[in-house]
Each structure stands twice: as structure tokens, then as C-alpha cells.
Design an enzyme around this catalytic site. Structure first.
Site, PDB file in Angstrom:
ATOM      1  N   TYR A   1      -1.720  -0.004  11.062  1.00 16.49           N
ATOM      2  CA  TYR A   1      -2.058  -0.683   9.811  1.00 16.49           C
ATOM      3  C   TYR A   1      -0.704  -0.477   8.727  1.00 16.49           C
ATOM      4  CZ  TYR A   1      -3.600  -0.912   4.702  1.00 16.49           C
ATOM      5  OH  TYR A   1      -3.830  -1.248   3.451  1.00 16.49           O
TER       6      TYR A   1
ATOM      7  N   GLU B   1       0.231   3.489   1.872  1.00 15.40           N
ATOM      8  CA  GLU B   1       0.324   4.090   3.247  1.00 15.40           C
ATOM      9  C   GLU B   1       1.638   3.722   3.733  1.00 15.40           C
ATOM     10  OE1 GLU B   1      -2.111   5.380   5.711  1.00 15.40           O
ATOM     11  OE2 GLU B   1      -2.570   6.189   3.861  1.00 15.40           O
TER      12      GLU B   1
ATOM     13  N   THR C   1       0.773  -1.366   0.085  1.00 16.47           N
ATOM     14  CA  THR C   1      -0.053   0.060  -0.090  1.00 16.47           C
ATOM     15  C   THR C   1       1.008   1.522   0.197  1.00 16.47           C
ATOM     16  OG1 THR C   1      -1.422   1.218   1.512  1.00 16.47           O
ATOM     17  CG2 THR C   1      -0.252  -0.423   2.516  1.00 16.47           C
TER      18      THR C   1
ATOM     19  N   LYS D   1       1.586  -3.608   7.500  1.00 15.20           N
ATOM     20  CA  LYS D   1       1.786  -3.666   5.932  1.00 15.20           C
ATOM     21  C   LYS D   1       3.315  -3.638   5.634  1.00 15.20           C
ATOM     22  CE  LYS D   1      -2.142  -4.478   4.056  1.00 15.20           C
ATOM     23  NZ  LYS D   1      -2.540  -5.564   3.063  1.00 15.20           N
TER      24      LYS D   1
HETATM   25  P1  NDP Z   1     -11.739  -4.390   1.998  1.00 16.84           P
HETATM   26  O1  NDP Z   1     -11.604  -4.244   3.264  1.00 16.84           O
HETATM   27  O2  NDP Z   1     -12.766  -4.295   0.954  1.00 16.84           O
HETATM   28  O3  NDP Z   1     -11.460  -6.167   1.838  1.00 16.84           O
HETATM   29  C1  NDP Z   1     -10.660  -6.860   2.945  1.00 16.84           C
HETATM   30  C2  NDP Z   1     -10.926  -8.373   3.049  1.00 16.84           C
HETATM   31  O4  NDP Z   1     -10.200  -9.064   3.693  1.00 16.84           O
HETATM   32  C3  NDP Z   1     -12.521  -8.840   3.234  1.00 16.84           C
HETATM   33  O5  NDP Z   1     -12.760  -9.874   2.445  1.00 16.84           O
HETATM   34  C4  NDP Z   1     -12.186  -9.191   4.656  1.00 16.84           C
HETATM   35  O6  NDP Z   1     -13.275 -10.194   5.155  1.00 16.84           O
HETATM   36  C5  NDP Z   1     -11.019  -9.797   4.587  1.00 16.84           C
HETATM   37  N1  NDP Z   1     -10.431  -9.902   5.857  1.00 16.84           N
HETATM   38  C6  NDP Z   1     -10.140  -9.035   6.972  1.00 16.84           C
HETATM   39  N2  NDP Z   1      -9.408  -9.395   7.920  1.00 16.84           N
HETATM   40  C7  NDP Z   1      -9.179 -10.891   7.547  1.00 16.84           C
HETATM   41  C8  NDP Z   1      -8.830 -11.919   8.398  1.00 16.84           C
HETATM   42  N3  NDP Z   1      -8.164 -11.964   9.545  1.00 16.84           N
HETATM   43  N4  NDP Z   1      -8.804 -13.235   7.963  1.00 16.84           N
HETATM   44  C9  NDP Z   1      -9.373 -13.384   6.388  1.00 16.84           C
HETATM   45  N5  NDP Z   1      -9.850 -12.543   5.795  1.00 16.84           N
HETATM   46  C10 NDP Z   1      -9.947 -11.153   6.284  1.00 16.84           C
HETATM   47  O7  NDP Z   1     -10.281  -4.021   1.210  1.00 16.84           O
HETATM   48  P2  NDP Z   1      -9.864  -3.980  -0.349  1.00 16.84           P
HETATM   49  O8  NDP Z   1     -10.520  -4.859  -1.285  1.00 16.84           O
HETATM   50  O9  NDP Z   1     -10.067  -2.449  -0.463  1.00 16.84           O
HETATM   51  O10 NDP Z   1      -8.336  -4.012  -0.384  1.00 16.84           O
HETATM   52  C11 NDP Z   1      -7.715  -5.335  -0.651  1.00 16.84           C
HETATM   53  C12 NDP Z   1      -6.181  -5.382   0.196  1.00 16.84           C
HETATM   54  O11 NDP Z   1      -5.488  -4.218  -0.375  1.00 16.84           O
HETATM   55  C13 NDP Z   1      -6.120  -5.040   1.538  1.00 16.84           C
HETATM   56  O12 NDP Z   1      -5.325  -5.846   1.901  1.00 16.84           O
HETATM   57  C14 NDP Z   1      -5.755  -3.625   1.705  1.00 16.84           C
HETATM   58  O13 NDP Z   1      -5.154  -3.365   2.903  1.00 16.84           O
HETATM   59  C15 NDP Z   1      -5.150  -3.514   0.459  1.00 16.84           C
HETATM   60  N6  NDP Z   1      -4.890  -2.032  -0.133  1.00 16.84           N
HETATM   61  C16 NDP Z   1      -6.124  -1.515  -0.470  1.00 16.84           C
HETATM   62  C17 NDP Z   1      -6.182  -0.398  -1.139  1.00 16.84           C
HETATM   63  C18 NDP Z   1      -7.345   0.475  -1.736  1.00 16.84           C
HETATM   64  O14 NDP Z   1      -7.409   1.548  -1.750  1.00 16.84           O
HETATM   65  N7  NDP Z   1      -8.294  -0.376  -1.629  1.00 16.84           N
HETATM   66  C19 NDP Z   1      -4.842   0.276  -1.684  1.00 16.84           C
HETATM   67  C20 NDP Z   1      -3.516  -0.253  -1.289  1.00 16.84           C
HETATM   68  C21 NDP Z   1      -3.688  -1.539  -0.544  1.00 16.84           C
HETATM   69  P3  NDP Z   1     -14.777  -9.323   5.375  1.00 16.84           P
HETATM   70  O15 NDP Z   1     -15.529  -9.210   4.074  1.00 16.84           O
HETATM   71  O16 NDP Z   1     -15.340 -10.495   6.238  1.00 16.84           O
HETATM   72  O17 NDP Z   1     -14.592  -8.404   6.436  1.00 16.84           O
HETATM   73  P1  GDR Z   2      -6.827   5.716   3.662  1.00 18.11           P
HETATM   74  O1  GDR Z   2      -8.550   5.849   3.048  1.00 18.11           O
HETATM   75  O2  GDR Z   2      -6.674   5.911   4.759  1.00 18.11           O
HETATM   76  O3  GDR Z   2      -6.191   6.491   2.375  1.00 18.11           O
HETATM   77  O4  GDR Z   2      -6.684   4.150   3.279  1.00 18.11           O
HETATM   78  P2  GDR Z   2      -9.751   6.436   3.748  1.00 18.11           P
HETATM   79  O5  GDR Z   2     -10.626   6.729   2.576  1.00 18.11           O
HETATM   80  O6  GDR Z   2      -9.986   6.054   4.742  1.00 18.11           O
HETATM   81  O7  GDR Z   2      -9.047   8.129   3.995  1.00 18.11           O
HETATM   82  C1  GDR Z   2      -8.675   8.877   3.086  1.00 18.11           C
HETATM   83  C2  GDR Z   2      -8.148  10.204   3.650  1.00 18.11           C
HETATM   84  O8  GDR Z   2      -9.396  10.915   3.975  1.00 18.11           O
HETATM   85  C3  GDR Z   2      -9.578  11.484   5.281  1.00 18.11           C
HETATM   86  N1  GDR Z   2     -10.862  11.748   5.754  1.00 18.11           N
HETATM   87  C4  GDR Z   2     -11.581  10.514   6.083  1.00 18.11           C
HETATM   88  N2  GDR Z   2     -11.315   9.309   5.916  1.00 18.11           N
HETATM   89  C5  GDR Z   2     -12.589   8.646   6.343  1.00 18.11           C
HETATM   90  N3  GDR Z   2     -12.324   7.097   6.362  1.00 18.11           N
HETATM   91  N4  GDR Z   2     -13.458   9.072   6.889  1.00 18.11           N
HETATM   92  C6  GDR Z   2     -13.782  10.247   7.223  1.00 18.11           C
HETATM   93  O9  GDR Z   2     -14.825  10.751   7.462  1.00 18.11           O
HETATM   94  C7  GDR Z   2     -12.778  11.324   6.564  1.00 18.11           C
HETATM   95  N5  GDR Z   2     -12.810  12.730   6.635  1.00 18.11           N
HETATM   96  C8  GDR Z   2     -11.431  12.736   6.090  1.00 18.11           C
HETATM   97  C9  GDR Z   2      -8.848  10.618   5.967  1.00 18.11           C
HETATM   98  O10 GDR Z   2      -7.877  11.021   7.109  1.00 18.11           O
HETATM   99  C10 GDR Z   2      -7.583  10.345   4.883  1.00 18.11           C
HETATM  100  O11 GDR Z   2      -6.529  11.231   4.818  1.00 18.11           O
HETATM  101  C11 GDR Z   2      -7.126   3.470   2.193  1.00 18.11           C
HETATM  102  C12 GDR Z   2      -7.182   2.039   2.474  1.00 18.11           C
HETATM  103  O12 GDR Z   2      -8.006   1.431   1.376  1.00 18.11           O
HETATM  104  C13 GDR Z   2      -6.165   1.288   2.852  1.00 18.11           C
HETATM  105  O13 GDR Z   2      -6.408  -0.138   3.067  1.00 18.11           O
HETATM  106  C14 GDR Z   2      -5.121   1.439   1.858  1.00 18.11           C
HETATM  107  O14 GDR Z   2      -3.867   0.786   2.019  1.00 18.11           O
HETATM  108  C15 GDR Z   2      -5.060   2.971   1.456  1.00 18.11           C
HETATM  109  O15 GDR Z   2      -6.239   3.428   0.998  1.00 18.11           O
HETATM  110  C16 GDR Z   2      -3.960   3.096   0.273  1.00 18.11           C
END
Ligand code: NDP
Ligand code: GDR
Length: 361
Positions: free
Chosen positions: A158, A136, A134, A162
Site C-alpha cells: 500500500y 504510511e 499518507t 502511495k
Molecule cells: P476508505 O477505505 O473508507 O474509502 C476508500 C474509497 O475508495 C471507497 O469509496 C472505495 O469504494 C474506493 N475505492 C477503492 N478502490 C477503488 C477503485 N479501484 N476504483 C474506485 N474507487 C475505489 O478510505 P478513507 O476514506 O479512510 O481514505 C480516503 C483516502 O485517503 C484513501 O486513498 C486512503 O488511502 C487515504 N488515507 C486515509 C487515511 C485515514 O486515516 N483514513 C490517512 C491517509 C491517507 P468502495 O466503497 O466501493 O469500497
Molecule cells: P493503518 O491503520 O495501518 O495505520 O492505516 P489500522 O487502523 O489498520 O492500523 C493501525 C495500527 O494498529 C495495529 N493493529 C491493528 N490494525 C488492524 N487493522 N486490526 C487489528 O486487529 C490490529 N491490531 C493492531 C496495526 O498493526 C497498525 O500498526 C490507516 C489507513 O487508513 C491507511 O489508508 C492510511 O494511509 C493510514 O492509516 C495513515
């Protein structure tokens, strides 16, 4: 040629659903790990469901958890996957401050458990491994824009978890010759994004405000800058990373940056809502006519924030042919359209005297 077998952890999540769809379309047999929950948690993949009683299934779900190595070893032994995509994680940055130990266990050690399973089962030469790393990791950014060589400075439990997962993936590649790689993906969103991430929270709330189902959207840091792409485009790169001759790590990003406030404005525009901003800092408010529809709530501030992220995807462009297909405007528009449709359904239910869904953070 025999069908390729993939195992996806986190298959019930946003990326898991899009990736499963992509791999099934490419003729893979797809296995996924889902968690036991007290309610059904397979909404995002229900359209892919196959009756387990039919023969020759190519979409198979297993109960499991990244915190249980016995479970992971057994599933990997049974499935004998050609490719593992480790997408499972406690993926909410703000929540990781509340559950830091669990986050380290699932997101950090969980990755180690899968890599060790590959080794224990002697699958080092067979099974390719993708780790969902990520942006992050860059946290307090050391260079703008961020690329594969930019130093890491994680800013949340987190991101620290990671970071362990990132390095253990590199280490197992170097130590045991496993084809293992990290996709350092910047934020990617979609209409099936979790409702508590900021983009979806905004599109869902504004659609509901437009239809009078919600009064106000409360947000944290409006100045935070992110590089937002579409999840559907990004999962294609996850697959491509496992199809190269050599395992390498790649940044996937759009190279464009917007603030949370920009996202609110773009989503409001799609709904013909014109927002006038007044005040600064915690006093900042967004008005639609004389109605205050956006307010800052410090509850959503993080103990340590990542203020700015902007990716440089040059390496992915050159080696994987990466071109982001979806613009920021199209992403926002698609998300708003879908949330407006759901809000219209809720409004209809409410109009007929039933209790419409009104849960929001
Ligand atoms: P989601 O939060 O939508 O999905 C996470 C998945 O992981 C869900 O299926 C969840 O299950 C499962 N999960 C959580 N904890 C466990 C566990 N202990 N054992 C088994 N399964 C588990 O995430 P995204 O699809 O958005 O992201 C996919 C991956 O990419 C994640 O690892 C995230 O950290 C990473 N990532 C995401 C980004 C983004 O912008 N979306 C950017 C960079 C990295 P359940 O449905 O039951 O909760
Ligand atoms: P992020 O995504 O932390 O970048 O992680 P998120 O959408 O939660 O926050 C993005 C930015 O928006 C600001 N923010 C808020 N965020 C949330 N969730 N709720 C609010 O009300 C709010 N107001 C402002 C946050 O402070 C932050 O700066 C996501 C996840 O998908 C991670 O798993 C992944 O690794 C990174 O993106 C890349």
C-alpha cells in the site's frame, strides 16, 4: 459567480462522505465516482442522495473505477471539474499484502490515470488536483516527528503504491504546471470509519462486549503508536489545500501519539469497563473482572509493521491555519457512543428472537 464543480473519487468511503458534505455546504456541484458492487455500497452518502429525475441536481454519482482509464477520461470530460479529489484507494495496509498487484494498480497507477486524463483533455490550467497521500510513506521512520521534508521509507505494498502516487503528483505539477498537491494525512477516524481499521474495530467490539453480543476482541500489535485525528477536521484541510495561490504538499496531523492499547483503554473507559492487563507479547490479555475480553492474535501482525508515527503539522498551521478541533478523548468518545447505539439496536433485535448482525474480524 458560477457554481464550482468538484469530482471526488472514493466518495463512498469515510473521507469521501465527509468531503462531499463539506463541498455541498459550500455551494459546489459535487460529482462522485462509485464502484459497482453486488450490494448497495452508498450507506455513508445516502443522506446526500438526490433523485436523478429532478432538475438542477448538485450531487451526481457515476459508476467508475481507478483501474479503468477509459472510464476516468470519459467522466472527467463530461464533468469538466474545477477540482478533483483523488480519495479512492485500496486503503487497508494489511490487505495490501494479500492484493499487492491490485493495490499498485488502483492506488499507484490509478493516480497517474487521472493526471493523464487532465492532460489529455487539456485541463491543465483549469482542474486542480488533490492526492490522498499518507503518513504510511514514512514507514520505518527516519525522523521524529515527521514533516514534509522527512525522507520516506514505505513498509507495505500500500505505502509503496502511495509513494508512486505521491511522486507522480509532484512530477505532473513540475512538468505540466498542473495545480496538483499531496495531503500527507496521518490516521483519521470517525464513527463512519471502516469496521476493520483498528479504532473502529475496538469501539465496535467493546460496545458489543458490554451488551453481551460478543465475547472477545482479538487484536494484533498493541504497542503500535499512531497520531489519530478526526476525519471531519481533516477533509477541511483537503479543500483548503486546493484554495491556495500555489500548489504545495502538507502534513496534516495532531502532533500527539497514542498506542493501540491506549485506544482500547480510552474506549473501555467510555463504557465503564475497567481493563486489567496481564502477560506480555502474544500472551498479553485484557480482563474485565474475571472475563478475558481482549487477546492478541498473531494473525493480525503485518509482515512489516510501521511501529510509530507522529506528525509535525507546523507548515499546515502556518499556511492553512490548521488547528485540530477534536481531541483524542472526544474522538474516542464519539466513536464509542455511536457504536454503542448500533449495538443497542442489535441487542433489541436479538432479544426479540431475531438474528442480530454478528460479523466481526
Ligand atoms: P476508505 O477505505 O473508507 O474509502 C476508500 C474509497 O475508495 C471507497 O469509496 C472505495 O469504494 C474506493 N475505492 C477503492 N478502490 C477503488 C477503485 N479501484 N476504483 C474506485 N474507487 C475505489 O478510505 P478513507 O476514506 O479512510 O481514505 C480516503 C483516502 O485517503 C484513501 O486513498 C486512503 O488511502 C487515504 N488515507 C486515509 C487515511 C485515514 O486515516 N483514513 C490517512 C491517509 C491517507 P468502495 O466503497 O466501493 O469500497
Ligand atoms: P493503518 O491503520 O495501518 O495505520 O492505516 P489500522 O487502523 O489498520 O492500523 C493501525 C495500527 O494498529 C495495529 N493493529 C491493528 N490494525 C488492524 N487493522 N486490526 C487489528 O486487529 C490490529 N491490531 C493492531 C496495526 O498493526 C497498525 O500498526 C490507516 C489507513 O487508513 C491507511 O489508508 C492510511 O494511509 C493510514 O492509516 C495513515
Amino acid at each position: 459567480m458560477s457554481q464550482k464543480i468538484a469530482l471526488i473519487t472514493g466518495i463512498t468511503g469515510q473521507d469521501g462522505a465527509y468531503l462531499a458534505e463539506l463541498l455541498l455546504g459550500k455551494g459546489y456541484i459535487v460529482h462522485g465516482i462509485k464502484r459497482r458492487a453486488s450490494l448497495f455500497n452508498t450507506d455513508r452518502i445516502d443522506h446526500l442522495y438526490q433523485d436523478p429525475h429532478i432538475e438542477h441536481q448538485n450531487f451526481i454519482l457515476h459508476y467508475g473505477d481507478l483501474t479503468d482509464s477509459t472510464n476516468l477520461i470519459r467522466i472527467i470530460q463530461q464533468v469538466q471539474p474545477d477540482e478533483i479529489y483523488n480519495l479512492a484507494a485500496m486503503s487497508h495496509v494489511a490487505v495490501s499484502f494479500e492484493t499487492p498487484e491490485y493495490t499498485a494498480n488502483a492506488d499507484g497507477i490509478g493516480t497517474l490515470r487521472i493526471l493523464e486524463a487532465i492532460r489529455i483533455l487539456g485541463l491543465e490550467k483549469k482542474t486542480r488536483f488533490y492526492q490522498a497521500s499518507t503518513s504510511e510513506l514514512y514507514g520505518l521512520v527516519q525522523e521524529i516527528p515527521q514533516k514534509e521534508t522527512t525522507p520516506f521509507y514505505p513498509r507495505s505494498p500500500y505505502a509503496v503504491a502511495k509513494m508512486y502516487a505521491y511522486w507522480i503528483t509532484v512530477n505532473y505539477r513540475e512538468a505540466y504546471g498542473i495545480y496538483a498537491c499531496n495531503g500527507i494525512l496521518f490516521n483519521h477516524e470517525s464513527p463512519i470509519r471502516g469496521e476493520t481499521f483498528v479504532t473502529r474495530k475496538i469501539t465496535r467490539a467493546l460496545a458489543r462486549i458490554k451488551l453481551d453480543l460478543q465475547d472477545c476482541l482479538y487484536l494484533g500489535n498493541l504497542d503500535s503508536l499512531r497520531d489519530w485525528g478526526h476525519a471531519k477536521d481533516y477533509v477541511e484541510m483537503q479543500w483548503l489545500m486546493l484554495q491556495q495561490e500555489q500548489a504545495e504538499d502538507f502534513v496534516i496531523a495532531t502532533g500527539k501519539q497514542y498506542s493501540v492499547r491506549d485506544f482500547v483503554n480510552a474506549a473501555a473507559k467510555e463504557l465503564d469497563i475497567s481493563i486489567t492487563w496481564q502477560g506480555t507479547g502474544v500472551e498479553e490479555k485484557g480482563y474485565w473482572g474475571d472475563k478475558c475480553i481482549v487477546q492478541v492474535d498473531p494473525r493480525y501482525f503485518r509482515p512489516t509493521e510501521v511501529d510509530t508515527l507522529l506528525g509535525d503539522p507546523t507548515k499546515a498551521k502556518e499556511k492553512l491555519g490548521w488547528v485540530p478541533k477534536t481531541s483524542f478523548e472526544d474522538l474516542v468518545s464519539e466513536m464509542v457512543r455511536e457504536d454503542y447505539k448500533s449495538a443497542q439496536r442489535d441487542e433489541l433485535i436479538k432479544r426479540h428472537g431475531y438474528q442480530a448482525m454478528d460479523y466481526h474480524e
